[in-house]
Design a protein around this motif. Structure first.
Motif, PDB file in Angstrom:
ATOM      1  N   GLY A   1       0.755  -0.978   0.049  1.00 17.57           N
ATOM      2  CA  GLY A   1       0.250  -0.081   0.059  1.00 17.57           C
ATOM      3  C   GLY A   1       1.036   1.297  -0.135  1.00 17.57           C
ATOM      4  O   GLY A   1       2.086   1.168  -0.138  1.00 17.57           O
ATOM      5  N   PRO A   2       0.230   2.392   0.014  1.00 18.61           N
ATOM      6  CA  PRO A   2       1.203   3.655   0.234  1.00 18.61           C
ATOM      7  C   PRO A   2       1.887   3.705   1.447  1.00 18.61           C
ATOM      8  O   PRO A   2       1.728   3.169   2.287  1.00 18.61           O
ATOM      9  CB  PRO A   2       0.189   4.915  -0.122  1.00 18.61           C
ATOM     10  CG  PRO A   2      -1.174   3.973   0.443  1.00 18.61           C
ATOM     11  CD  PRO A   2      -1.179   2.774   0.117  1.00 18.61           C
ATOM     12  N   LEU A   3       2.836   4.540   1.305  1.00 20.32           N
ATOM     13  CA  LEU A   3       3.641   4.943   2.633  1.00 20.32           C
ATOM     14  C   LEU A   3       2.660   5.655   3.690  1.00 20.32           C
ATOM     15  O   LEU A   3       2.011   6.370   3.379  1.00 20.32           O
ATOM     16  CB  LEU A   3       4.842   5.905   1.973  1.00 20.32           C
ATOM     17  CG  LEU A   3       6.110   5.669   2.852  1.00 20.32           C
ATOM     18  CD1 LEU A   3       6.864   4.464   2.705  1.00 20.32           C
ATOM     19  CD2 LEU A   3       7.085   6.851   2.513  1.00 20.32           C
ATOM     20  N   HIS A   4       2.861   5.175   4.892  1.00 17.90           N
ATOM     21  CA  HIS A   4       2.220   5.768   5.958  1.00 17.90           C
ATOM     22  C   HIS A   4       3.056   6.274   6.951  1.00 17.90           C
ATOM     23  O   HIS A   4       4.100   5.984   6.670  1.00 17.90           O
ATOM     24  CB  HIS A   4       1.167   4.786   6.470  1.00 17.90           C
ATOM     25  CG  HIS A   4       1.731   3.634   6.763  1.00 17.90           C
ATOM     26  ND1 HIS A   4       2.178   3.414   8.152  1.00 17.90           N
ATOM     27  CD2 HIS A   4       1.771   2.228   6.271  1.00 17.90           C
ATOM     28  CE1 HIS A   4       2.556   2.243   8.386  1.00 17.90           C
ATOM     29  NE2 HIS A   4       2.653   1.454   7.108  1.00 17.90           N
ATOM     30  N   PHE A   5       2.458   7.045   8.080  1.00 17.91           N
ATOM     31  CA  PHE A   5       3.434   7.470   9.081  1.00 17.91           C
ATOM     32  C   PHE A   5       4.393   6.420   9.491  1.00 17.91           C
ATOM     33  O   PHE A   5       5.662   6.711   9.789  1.00 17.91           O
ATOM     34  CB  PHE A   5       2.492   7.960  10.018  1.00 17.91           C
ATOM     35  CG  PHE A   5       3.499   8.859  11.010  1.00 17.91           C
ATOM     36  CD1 PHE A   5       3.996  10.227  11.015  1.00 17.91           C
ATOM     37  CD2 PHE A   5       3.516   8.242  12.209  1.00 17.91           C
ATOM     38  CE1 PHE A   5       4.598  10.792  11.641  1.00 17.91           C
ATOM     39  CE2 PHE A   5       4.289   8.950  13.307  1.00 17.91           C
ATOM     40  CZ  PHE A   5       5.104  10.193  13.045  1.00 17.91           C
ATOM     41  N   GLY A   6       4.088   5.234   9.665  1.00 21.93           N
ATOM     42  CA  GLY A   6       4.729   4.296  10.432  1.00 21.93           C
ATOM     43  C   GLY A   6       6.094   4.023   9.562  1.00 21.93           C
ATOM     44  O   GLY A   6       7.009   3.913   9.986  1.00 21.93           O
ATOM     45  N   SER A   7       5.727   3.894   8.439  1.00 21.72           N
ATOM     46  CA  SER A   7       6.715   3.499   7.329  1.00 21.72           C
ATOM     47  C   SER A   7       7.883   4.658   7.141  1.00 21.72           C
ATOM     48  O   SER A   7       8.945   4.509   6.995  1.00 21.72           O
ATOM     49  CB  SER A   7       6.407   2.698   6.102  1.00 21.72           C
ATOM     50  OG  SER A   7       5.039   3.257   5.728  1.00 21.72           O
TER      51      SER A   7
ATOM     52  N   ARG B   1      -5.445   0.593   7.352  1.00 20.54           N
ATOM     53  CA  ARG B   1      -5.883   1.720   6.542  1.00 20.54           C
ATOM     54  C   ARG B   1      -5.292   2.893   7.231  1.00 20.54           C
ATOM     55  O   ARG B   1      -6.021   3.940   7.111  1.00 20.54           O
ATOM     56  CB  ARG B   1      -7.363   1.617   6.261  1.00 20.54           C
ATOM     57  CG  ARG B   1      -7.864   0.391   5.639  1.00 20.54           C
ATOM     58  CD  ARG B   1      -8.714   0.869   4.424  1.00 20.54           C
ATOM     59  NE  ARG B   1      -9.055  -0.336   3.636  1.00 20.54           N
ATOM     60  CZ  ARG B   1     -10.122  -1.366   4.205  1.00 20.54           C
ATOM     61  NH1 ARG B   1     -10.589  -1.168   5.353  1.00 20.54           N
ATOM     62  NH2 ARG B   1     -10.055  -2.281   3.351  1.00 20.54           N
ATOM     63  N   ALA B   2      -4.013   2.931   7.534  1.00 21.64           N
ATOM     64  CA  ALA B   2      -3.695   4.317   8.284  1.00 21.64           C
ATOM     65  C   ALA B   2      -3.363   5.183   7.033  1.00 21.64           C
ATOM     66  O   ALA B   2      -3.203   4.711   5.798  1.00 21.64           O
ATOM     67  CB  ALA B   2      -2.112   3.914   8.717  1.00 21.64           C
ATOM     68  N   PRO B   3      -3.644   6.593   7.188  1.00 23.79           N
ATOM     69  CA  PRO B   3      -3.678   7.448   5.944  1.00 23.79           C
ATOM     70  C   PRO B   3      -2.205   7.358   5.287  1.00 23.79           C
ATOM     71  O   PRO B   3      -1.198   7.356   5.976  1.00 23.79           O
ATOM     72  CB  PRO B   3      -3.943   8.751   6.663  1.00 23.79           C
ATOM     73  CG  PRO B   3      -4.044   8.525   8.099  1.00 23.79           C
ATOM     74  CD  PRO B   3      -4.125   6.901   8.521  1.00 23.79           C
ATOM     75  N   ALA B   4      -2.271   7.768   4.052  1.00 14.30           N
ATOM     76  CA  ALA B   4      -0.890   7.766   3.329  1.00 14.30           C
ATOM     77  C   ALA B   4      -0.477   9.062   3.694  1.00 14.30           C
ATOM     78  O   ALA B   4      -1.229  10.051   4.038  1.00 14.30           O
ATOM     79  CB  ALA B   4      -1.349   7.673   1.830  1.00 14.30           C
ATOM     80  N   VAL B   5       0.916   8.995   3.522  1.00 14.54           N
ATOM     81  CA  VAL B   5       1.516  10.402   3.880  1.00 14.54           C
ATOM     82  C   VAL B   5       2.315  10.683   2.421  1.00 14.54           C
ATOM     83  O   VAL B   5       2.363   9.935   1.517  1.00 14.54           O
ATOM     84  CB  VAL B   5       2.686  10.221   4.822  1.00 14.54           C
ATOM     85  CG1 VAL B   5       2.061  10.226   6.110  1.00 14.54           C
ATOM     86  CG2 VAL B   5       3.691   8.982   4.476  1.00 14.54           C
ATOM     87  N   GLY B   6       2.279  11.919   2.351  1.00 10.84           N
ATOM     88  CA  GLY B   6       2.763  12.309   0.939  1.00 10.84           C
ATOM     89  C   GLY B   6       3.595  13.737   0.898  1.00 10.84           C
ATOM     90  O   GLY B   6       3.485  14.434   1.874  1.00 10.84           O
ATOM     91  N   PRO B   7       4.546  13.767  -0.016  1.00 11.07           N
ATOM     92  CA  PRO B   7       5.251  15.181  -0.199  1.00 11.07           C
ATOM     93  C   PRO B   7       4.778  16.370   0.036  1.00 11.07           C
ATOM     94  O   PRO B   7       4.967  17.566   0.350  1.00 11.07           O
ATOM     95  CB  PRO B   7       6.111  15.067  -1.318  1.00 11.07           C
ATOM     96  CG  PRO B   7       5.789  13.854  -2.085  1.00 11.07           C
ATOM     97  CD  PRO B   7       4.573  13.152  -1.150  1.00 11.07           C
ATOM     98  N   ALA B   8       3.122  16.323  -0.455  1.00  6.85           N
ATOM     99  CA  ALA B   8       2.584  17.678  -0.340  1.00  6.85           C
ATOM    100  C   ALA B   8       2.294  18.213   1.160  1.00  6.85           C
ATOM    101  O   ALA B   8       2.042  19.275   1.582  1.00  6.85           O
ATOM    102  CB  ALA B   8       1.106  17.504  -0.744  1.00  6.85           C
ATOM    103  N   GLN B   9       2.602  17.131   2.060  1.00  5.19           N
ATOM    104  CA  GLN B   9       2.717  17.664   3.390  1.00  5.19           C
ATOM    105  C   GLN B   9       3.953  18.211   4.069  1.00  5.19           C
ATOM    106  O   GLN B   9       4.111  18.589   5.104  1.00  5.19           O
ATOM    107  CB  GLN B   9       2.501  16.460   4.474  1.00  5.19           C
ATOM    108  CG  GLN B   9       1.014  16.003   4.368  1.00  5.19           C
ATOM    109  CD  GLN B   9       0.805  14.365   4.611  1.00  5.19           C
ATOM    110  OE1 GLN B   9       1.534  13.404   4.292  1.00  5.19           O
ATOM    111  NE2 GLN B   9      -0.098  14.200   5.542  1.00  5.19           N
ATOM    112  N   GLY B  10       4.849  18.114   2.887  1.00  2.99           N
ATOM    113  CA  GLY B  10       5.980  18.930   3.189  1.00  2.99           C
ATOM    114  C   GLY B  10       7.094  18.771   4.255  1.00  2.99           C
ATOM    115  O   GLY B  10       6.880  17.424   4.839  1.00  2.99           O
ATOM    116  N   VAL B  11       7.831  19.661   4.598  1.00  2.00           N
ATOM    117  CA  VAL B  11       8.762  19.410   5.715  1.00  2.00           C
ATOM    118  C   VAL B  11       7.992  19.186   6.852  1.00  2.00           C
ATOM    119  O   VAL B  11       8.632  18.823   8.059  1.00  2.00           O
ATOM    120  CB  VAL B  11       9.758  20.721   5.719  1.00  2.00           C
ATOM    121  CG1 VAL B  11      10.675  20.656   6.949  1.00  2.00           C
ATOM    122  CG2 VAL B  11      10.704  20.792   4.435  1.00  2.00           C
TER     123      VAL B  11
END
Ligand code: GLU
Length: 308
Positions: free
Chosen positions: A22-28, A249-259
């Motif tokens: 699945g997509p990258l999530h906070f834990g990964s 189904r932890a929410p995906a994280v993405g670069p839009a969330q930035g630094v």
């Protein structure tokens, strides 16, 4: 002056090894950031390996998505990305080595047979395989899986974060599967073969894999390969104490969330993050984070509540 050959041989080499389920999530992302900063802060290399050996669990497109997310967050890995699905020959060679050494044995037990004969639970919470096929297959029984014999002795190792850890494989795990009944190589087989083949000498990953470490150290010993150092990071849990995982189904994280998201990960890992870091350009943020990284600040606990 240090001998350049020795210096090369002992250079820190870490890795991040996501399973593309699945997509990258906070834990990964925590495991990616922890392993990356620890490698870079030690002037080391950082490899990325896609652990897609478990084909039924692999989600099409997830590996690409993970790699693009890592790039977007500004991670820079060394060398080519390795895909486990392309390395089945290497796992086969390791299995043959263990078979010839008499360390791996065929097992004909189905799930229901194990359920009927098991008397104890393993550290994973499942049933502990009681070793029914250890002395050989029953007459007429066909091999379904291959298992590794484990010794009845305590494995003691020093985790760089969690301190001393002990496990008796015979008592806590049982003879474990190397090649599954569905023909897939087990995670334990693939991870060990790859870490050794890639010269990984420092593993930084989530604490949910601490219980796998004695298995991996034993497997490496059986294959005559050196064991890396290990550091197990706390995992992020929700208020109910459940691990934030893809299955949940932890929410995906993405670069839009930035630094801001990376700063959140650093705070999770116990690193002091000065005010205003969130506004830094990505490249400056990483330069600062590599210089500021202190593994000793990572809390030696199993779980931390993720910020909402
Ligand atoms: N592929 C594993 C996971 O995503 C990590 C394996 C490891 O770091 O040893 O949970």
């Amino acid at each position: 002056m240090s001998d350049p050959q020795t210096a090369t041989a002992t250079r820190y080499r870490g890795r991040f090894a996501p399973s593309p389920t699945g997509p990258l999530h906070f834990g990964s992302l925590v495991a990616a950031v922890g392993s990356y900063l620890d490698a870079r802060a030690n002037d080391g290399e950082w490899l990325v390996r896609i652990e897609d050996v478990d084909v039924p669990r692999t989600m099409p497109g997830a590996a690409d998505g993970i790699l693009r997310t890592l790039e977007g967050f500004g991670f820079e890995w060394d060398g080519e990305v390795v895909f486990q699905s392309r390395r089945l020959d290497c796992y086969h060679a390791a299995l043959v080595h263990l078979q010839l050494a008499g360390l791996a044995y065929p097992c004909s037990c189905s799930r229901s047979e194990i359920a009927a004969s098991a008397t104890r639970r393993s550290v994973d919470g499942g049933l502990l395989y009681p070793g029914s096929c250890r002395a050989g297959l029953r007459d007429g029984a066909a091999a379904r899986a291959w298992r590794l014999r484990v010794p009845d002795r305590e494995f003691v190792f020093q985790d760089r974060i969690q301190g001393e850890s002990r496990q008796n494989l015979e008592r806590d795990v049982g003879d474990f599967v190397l090649l599954r009944a569905d023909g897939q190589y087990a995670y334990q087989t693939a991870v060990v073969v790859d870490d050794a083949a890639q010269g990984v000498n420092s593993v930084v990953r989530g604490i949910d894999l601490l219980d796998s470490t004695a298995r991996q150290v034993w497997l490496l010993q059986c294959l005559g390969l050196p064991a890396p150092r290990y550091a197990h990071l706390p995992v992020a849990v929700n208020p109910a104490g459940e691990k934030l995982s893809k299955q949940m189904r932890a929410p995906a994280v993405g670069p839009a969330q930035g630094v801001g998201m990376l700063a959140r990960v650093l705070r999770f890992l116990g690193q002091p993050v000065p005010e205003g870091m969130e506004k830094m350009p990505l490249a400056d943020f990483w330069r600062w984070a590599i210089g500021a990284w202190r593994l000793s600040c990572v809390p030696a606990v199993r779980a931390i509540l993720a910020e909402r």
